[in-house]
Design an enzyme around this catalytic site. Structure first.
Site, PDB file in Angstrom:
ATOM      1  CB  THR A   6      -0.918   0.016   1.235  1.00  0.00           C
ATOM      2  OG1 THR A   6      -1.814  -1.102   1.158  1.00  0.00           O
ATOM      3  CG2 THR A   6      -1.738   1.294   1.277  1.00  0.00           C
TER       4      THR A   6
ATOM      5  CE  LYS B 291      -5.556  -1.099   1.732  1.00  0.00           C
ATOM      6  NZ  LYS B 291      -4.255  -1.784   1.815  1.00  0.00           N
TER       7      LYS B 291
ATOM      8  CE  LYS C 247       1.410   2.340   4.496  1.00  0.00           C
ATOM      9  NZ  LYS C 247       1.740   1.115   3.720  1.00  0.00           N
TER      10      LYS C 247
END
Length: 290
Positions: free
Chosen positions: A98, A173, A241
């Site tokens: 990711t 995502k 994050k």
């Protein structure tokens, strides 16, 4: 059977690489920054452990990567010992990390210049999804490159979809994480409210989870949340994050993410009380503090 490399054997990558070997029957070589973990994987699954990303990628048709962030990706892709130094023309790099959409576009361009193919393919489903081979994989890239990689990706996935050109998987995502942030905060507030009201949370969830309020988070996290258990699942620091990537992209494209920004602040508070590695459902811990 394809010749495959897998770079990064964390809580996600370790079982994902395993499924490529056991479910797909592929010839798998792995590399991990901690070499002992790569050796352990090789002993467990019968694959091979390489001494560098370059060695792992050499002669492979597909190179999979699942590491921490943009900087980690660049550190294993570029350089004399990097993935690109070992890949052969026509091979495909699939990035399950990711990371930012900007990085995905950068890698796609760099790969194309070297005669490689590239698919950004972040995943959703957490550690359990990785272990069960039931991840959702959101991909970006050229249709032909995706079509060739899809049968291999399916070894560890229940859903694999092409969202658009390079970077589209990462953008998808981001949407996924934005949804989760709001869902978990709503669930935390609901459970906190129910506890204060003296309701039986299990009974309540058994009813409302079957209606419009139902979600994966409710089904899979309400019990541990109600019990105050957070030592499992997707860590708060990882979520922060991811939300940081979402907020940075929103700043670039002009999208407004007020709830996402607020939940990110709540996660910062969870970190401050020692919950850096707690599951994301630990938002309830803030609401229950005296």
């Amino acid at each position: 059977m394809a010749k495959v490399a897998f770079i990064g054997l964390g809580v996600m990558g370790y079982p994902m690489a395993g499924h490529l070997k056991t479910k797909g029957g592929h010839d798998v070589t792995v590399w991990n920054r901690t070499g002992a973990k790569a050796e352990k994987w090789a002993g467990e699954y019968g694959g091979a452990a390489a001494s560098s990303p370059r060695e792992a990628a050499a002669g492979r048709e597909f190179v999979f990567m699942c590491v921490g962030n943009d900087d980690d990706v660049r550190s294993v892709v570029y350089g004399d010992d990097g993935i690109f130094a070992g890949m052969e023309r026509g091979a495909t790099l699939v990035d399950n990390t990711t990371a930012s959409a900007e990085l995905a576009r950068e890698l796609a361009e760099a790969a194309s210049e070297k005669g490689f193919k590239f698919v950004d393919a972040p995943v959703s489903g957490g550690q359990a999804g990785a272990e069960n081979g039931a991840l959702t994989v959101m991909c970006g890239g050229a249709e032909a490159d995706f079509a060739a990689a899809k049968p291999v990706i399916e070894c560890y996935a229940k859903m694999v979809g092409l969202m658009g050109p390079a970077g589209s998987g990462q953008l998808t995502k981001m949407m996924n994480q934005i949804c989760i942030a709001g869902l978990v905060q709503g669930l935390a507030e609901s459970i906190a409210f129910g506890q204060k009201a003296g309701l039986d949370i299990e009974k309540v969830v058994s009813v409302i989870s079957k209606g419009a309020a139902g979600s994966w988070q409710m089904e899979n996290r309400h019990k541990t949340m109600n019990e105050g258990h957070y030592d499992h699942g997707f860590a708060v620091e990882w979520m922060r994050k991811d939300l940081g990537i979402c907020l940075a992209e929103a700043k670039r494209n002009g999208a407004r993410l007020p709830v996402t920004a607020l939940v990110d602040q709540f996660y910062a508070e969870v970190e401050a009380i020692g919950g850096k590695r707690w599951d994301t459902s630990s938002l309830l811990a803030l609401l229950n503090r005296n």
